[in-house]
Write an enzyme that holds these catalytic residues in place. Structure first.
Site, short mmCIF file in Angstrom:
data_model
loop_
_atom_site.label_atom_id
_atom_site.label_comp_id
_atom_site.label_asym_id
_atom_site.label_seq_id
_atom_site.Cartn_x
_atom_site.Cartn_y
_atom_site.Cartn_z
N HIS A 84 21.54 45.10 16.75
CA HIS A 84 22.31 44.68 17.92
C HIS A 84 21.57 43.82 18.92
CE1 HIS A 84 25.71 44.64 20.45
NE2 HIS A 84 26.17 45.84 20.20
N THR A 130 27.50 40.41 27.41
CA THR A 130 28.62 41.31 27.67
C THR A 130 28.62 41.83 29.10
OG1 THR A 130 27.35 43.25 26.94
CG2 THR A 130 28.67 42.11 25.27
N TYR A 159 33.85 53.11 28.86
CA TYR A 159 33.20 51.81 28.70
C TYR A 159 34.03 50.96 27.74
CZ TYR A 159 29.33 48.56 27.45
OH TYR A 159 28.54 47.46 27.22
#
Length: 770
Positions: A477, A605, A592
Site C-alpha cells: 500500500h 487520500t 472511515y
C-alpha cells in the site's frame, strides 16, 4: 550458453606465431547496434517528453508563431527588430565573424525563446488558478451555473493550446498544491464529526480541549505547517508516506496490504496461456507509463487527476529497515516467478524486443513442467519472512540475505517488475457462475493472506495465478492507492479481450526457439535460517486463522435503482453501512471512508467521517417502528446530502484528519505534546470503508456484459474489534461487499455484518416502494 556467445560481437585469440586473430559475430554486432539505437531512442523520448511537459499547455508550434510575429512586427515597422538585434550584438564583441543575417537570426530565436518560456509559464499558472475552482462539484445534478460554464470554457481554451493529446505527466506542473485548511475551520468540522458519538458531558470536554488547542499550541503548529506547504508540492503526502506507511512496524499481511479479484468470465482455462497474455498486457502498460504515452484521467473531460502514483507501479519493492522502511524502484524487464517452492527469473525481453504472448506462455509452461530439482524446505516457505514484523524481517534480511547467493537471488526478486505466484494444484480457487458467497470468500481470503508463505508482501503487487487460470492480485500500500491497481486490472482486461486466445486456448504470436529458458534462483539457507523461516510460517498461519473474511454479492438491485431515488449511490451505501453497524453493535461508531485528493499535485487520500448527526438521526428513525415512512425518507435525503457535501469537501482539501495528522507531526518535531491531537489520533476506526473505483478507462459495458466485472477487492480490519468493508459498484444491477474482521473478537462476525448490510439495503429501498 550459445546465446551468450552470440551476444559477443568481437572476439580475438593469439596464434602460435604470436599474431592476433579477430573473429566477428554479425549477430552480436546487430544486437549491439539495436541496443545503441534503442538507447538513443529512449533518450530522445525522455528529452522530448521533458520538453513538452515543461512548456505544457504551450506547444513547440507556439514558438514558431512567436518568432514569425516578431519578424512580421519588425518588418512592418511596429517593432525595431534590426535595432534591437544590433543592440544585443554590441553586447557580444567578436561576433562580427558571422554574417548580419546569422546574427539577427540568433538574436530573434533567443528573444522568441524568452517570450515562449514566459508564455508557457503564464499558461501553466493560469491553468493552475483555474483548476483551483471547485464550484462545479457542489452544484445540483443537472444544473450548471454561469460561472461554471465560463470556467469550463476557459479551461478548455487554455488546455487546447497544446498540440496533440496530453502526456501522462503533462498536467503535473499545472496542478495546484493541496491548500492548508484554516485551523478554526478544521476544529469546527472535527467537533461536528464527533457530536453523534459523544454524550453531552464527553462533548463538552472535547470542546474544551479544542478551544485550548486553538488558543495555545494550535496557532504555532499551524504557522509551521503553512511554511512547510510553501516548499513542498503537497503538505501531506511526504509525511503520510513516511510516518503512516514506511515507519509502520507491524506486519504488512492483513494490516496494510490489500487484494483485488479477477473478473467472473475467463477466456481460457490454460494457466500458462493466461499468464503469458496478462504478462504481455502488463508489459504494454509499463511501456505506456515509461514513455508517458498513457493518457491522464480527466474528470468531466476537463479536470486532470494527478498521475504521480503510476511511476512506482512496476519495479518497486518496500525494503524493511530497523526503524523505517524505504522504497526501492528499478526500471526492470524481468518477472520473479514462484512455483512449488522454486524461484525463477523470467525475462520479458529478447534481443531488445519484447517476447510475444506465445513465447511468454512457453516460458511459463516450462516452469509448470519443471520438476528437475525439488525445492528445499526453507526455499518453499521463504516468503513467510515478508509477513513478519518489519523490524524482525529487517534483522533477518541483514543476517541471512546480505551476501553470496542469497543476496543475488533476493535482488532478482526485489528488482523484478512484479512477483508472479503460481499456486499449487491443491489450492485451485473457483469462482462459480452462480452466486456462491462461500467460495468467493475463500478466494478473497486466499488473495489477502495466502497460506502464510505464498505472498511476497513487500512487492508493489503480486500476480497470483491458480491452476484453473483464475488470477488475483495482492498489493502493497505504501507506494500508491488502490485506484492504480484497479487501472492495471481494467487495462489488462480490455487488452485481453482485444487480443484473445486461439481455438485451443493458447496465446497468439510467433515463437523463437532461441529464447533463453527461465533461470532458476538458488539459495544457501543455513539450519538457523530455516528455523527462522519455519517460525515465521507458524506466526503467519496463526494470524491468518484469526481472519474472518466474507464476500457478498448483492443482486436484488444496484445503483440504477438508487439513482432513480435521486441519491448518490455511494452515499446510499454509506447510510446502509451505518444502519448495519447499529444493528450489529447497538450503537454508532467512528467511521472511515477513503476519499481521493488527486485533484492536487501528489495527492493521495483524505478521510470522510460518515457517522454524522444526520446519519445518526436517520438510523434512529429506521429503528423506530412508529416513525412514518415519509419522515424516514426525509432524514435519508438529509443524511446523504450531508455525506455528499463532506465527501466533496474532502476531495478539495477541506477534510479533517490529514490536517490534524500533519499538525501532530509538527508537534512531534517541536517536541511538544498536545492532549487534543493525541486523543484524536488514538481514536479507533471500528468501521473502515472504501469504494473500489471502476470504469477508469470507460471501455467496458458492465450492464450488457456483467461477467466482465470484477467483484472488487478488500483489506483487513483496522481495529481489533471492528470491521473493514470494501465495496464496488460495477454496473446498474449489483453491488459487491467485502467484509473483514477478527475471529478473536467476540463483538464481530463478518457474515453477520454482511447480512445486516443486505437487510439494511432492502429496508432503505422499501422506503420508496409505492
Amino acid at each position: 550458453m550459445a546465446e551468450a556467445r552470440q551476444a559477443v560481437a568481437f572476439q580475438f585469440s593469439v596464434t602460435e606465431e604470436g599474431q592476433l586473430k579477430f573473429n566477428y559475430s554479425f549477430e552480436g554486432i546487430k544486437i549491439l547496434l539495436q541496443s545503441a539505437w534503442i538507447s538513443a531512442r529512449r533518450k530522445y523520448v525522455v528529452f522530448r517528453n521533458a520538453l513538452l511537459i515543461g512548456v505544457f499547455p504551450a506547444s513547440p508550434i507556439s514558438l514558431l508563431v512567436i518568432a514569425s510575429l516578431l519578424v512580421v512586427a519588425g518588418y512592418s515597422g511596429y517593432f525595431d527588430v534590426v535595432g534591437l538585434c544590433d543592440y544585443y550584438i554590441s553586447l557580444f564583441p567578436g561576433t562580427d565573424i558571422f554574417g548580419s543575417f546569422a546574427r539577427w537570426t540568433a538574436i530573434l530565436v533567443t528573444i522568441a525563446l524568452m517570450f515562449w518560456v514566459m508564455l508557457a509559464h503564464l499558461l501553466q499558472q493560469l491553468l493552475k488558478c483555474l483548476l483551483m475552482y471547485h464550484g462545479y462539484m457542489f452544484a445540483k445534478h443537472g444544473r450548471t451555473s454561469v460561472m461554471t460554464k465560463v470556467w469550463q470554457l476557459l479551461v478548455a481554451l487554455v488546455s487546447s493550446q497544446a498540440i496533440g493529446k496530453p502526456k501522462l505527466y503533462s498536467y503535473q506542473k499545472s496542478l495546484p498544491s493541496l491548500p492548508v485548511p484554516g485551523l478554526k475551520d478544521t476544529c469546527k468540522r472535527y467537533l461536528s464529526s464527533v457530536r453523534a458519538l459523544l454524550d453531552d458531558k464527553e462533548y463538552e470536554e472535547m470542546e474544551e480541549l479544542v478551544k485550548e488547542f486553538q488558543a495555545t499550541k494550535g496557532k504555532k503548529f499551524q504557522n509551521y505547517l503553512w511554511l512547510k506547504s510553501w516548499w513542498s508540492n503537497n503538505y501531506v503526502t511526504d509525511w503520510w508516506n513516511q510516518y503512516v506507511y514506511l515507519a509502520g512496524r507491524s506486519s504488512l499481511m492483513i494490516n496494510s496490504n490489500y487484494y483485488a479479484t479477477d473478473a467472473r468470465i475467463m477466456l481460457t482455462n490454460r494457466c500458462a496461456a493466461r499468464m503469458g497474455l496478462l504478462t504481455y498486457c502488463t508489459m504494454k502498460l509499463q511501456w505506456l507509463i515509461n514513455t508517458e504515452a498513457l493518457r491522464p484521467i480527466l474528470g468531466q473531460g476537463l479536470v486532470p487527476l494527478c498521475s504521480s502514483q503510476y511511476r512506482l507501479l512496476f519495479g518497486t519493492t518496500r525494503i524493511p529497515g530497523r526503524t523505517t522502511d524505504k522504497l526501492l524502484h528499478t526500471d526492470s524487464s524481468h518477472v520473479a516467478v514462484y512455483r512449488k517452492g522454486r524461484w525463477y527469473s523470467v525475462s520479458t525481453m529478447f534481443r531488445n524486443k519484447p517476447l510475444t504472448p506465445r513465447e511468454l506462455e512457453e516460458q511459463f509452461q516450462y516452469i509448470l513442467d519443471d520438476d528437475t530439482v525439488e525445492a528445499t524446505e526453507g526455499e518453499r516457505y521463504l516468503m513467510a519472512l515478508t509477513s513478519q514484523n518489519r523490524d524482525k524481517w529487517a534483522s533477518d534480511r541483514e543476517t541471512y540475505f546480505s551476501t553470496g547467493k542469497n543476496q543475488a537471488s533476493l535482488s532478482v526478486i526485489e528488482t523484478s517488475m512484479y512477483v508472479l505466484i503460481i499456486e499449487d494444484e491443491d489450492n485451485c480457487q473457483v469462482i462459480p457462475d452462480d452466486v456462491d458467497d462461500a467460495k468467493m470468500s475463500a478466494y478473497c481470503k486466499d488473495l489477502l493472506c495466502g497460506r502464510g508463505w505464498t505472498r511476497w508482501f513487500d512487492k508493489s503487487f503480486c500476480y497470483i495465478h491458480y491452476p484453473n487460470a483464475r488470477v488475483g492480485i495482492n498489493a502493497e500500500h505504501s507506494w500508491a492507492d488502490a485506484p492504480i491497481i484497479g487501472y492495471l486490472l481494467e487495462f489488462c482486461s480490455v487488452a485481453e479481450h482485444q487480443m484473445k486466445y486461439d481455438e485451443d486456448g493458447h496465446c497468439h504470436g510467433p515463437m523463437s526457439d532461441a529464447v533463453p529458458k527461465p533461470q532458476r534462483l538458488s539459495w544457501e539457507l543455513s539450519e538457523e535460517c530455516v528455523k527462522v523461516i519455519n517460525e515465521a510460517v507458524k506466526l503467519a498461519q496463526d494470524k491468518i486463522a484469526d481472519v474472518d473474511l466474507y464476500m457478498m454479492e448483492h443482486v436484488a438491485f444496484g445503483k440504477g435503482v438508487v439513482k432513480k431515488f435521486k441519491i448518490s449511490p455511494d452515499a446510499f451505501l454509506q447510510m446502509a453501512l451505518q444502519l448495519a453497524y447499529y444493528k450489529d453493535a447497538g450503537r454508532q461508531c467512528l467511521t472511515y471512508e477513503a476519499s481521493m485528493t488527486r485533484l492536487f499535485r501528489d495527492g493521495r487520500t483524505e478521510t470522510v467521517r460518515s457517522a454524522t448527526v444526520e446519519s445518526a438521526a436517520f438510523v434512529r428513525a429506521m429503528r423506530n417502528k412508529d416513525c412514518p415512512k415519509e419522515e424516514k425518507k426525509k432524514l435519508l435525503y438529509k443524511a446523504t446530502d450531508k455525506h455528499q457535501y463532506m465527501y466533496r469537501s474532502a476531495m478539495i482539501g477541506k477534510g479533517i484528519d490529514r490536517h490534524l495528522f500533519c499538525l501532530y507531526v509538527v508537534s512531534r518535531y517541536c517536541n511538544e505534546e498536545s492532549a487534543f491531537l493525541k486523543k484524536v489520533l488514538s481514536e479507533p476506526w471500528r468501521l473502515s470503508t472504501s469504494q473500489t473505483p471502476t470504469q477508469q478507462l470507460g471501455k467496458i459495458d458492465y450492464n450488457n456484459y456483467p461477467k466482465r466485472a470484477t467483484s472488487g477487492g478488500g483489506f483487513g480490519p483496522v481495529a481489533a474489534d471492528g470491521y473493514g468493508v470494501s465495496y464496488i459498484i460495477p454496473g446498474d444491477y449489483e453491488f459487491y461487499f467485502h467484509v473483514s474482521s477478527f475471529k478473536s473478537s467476540p463483538k464481530t462476525d463478518s457474515m453477520r455484518f454482511a447480512n445486516h448490510i443486505a437487510e439494511s439495503l432492502q429496508e432503505m429501498k422499501a422506503l420508496f416502494d409505492d
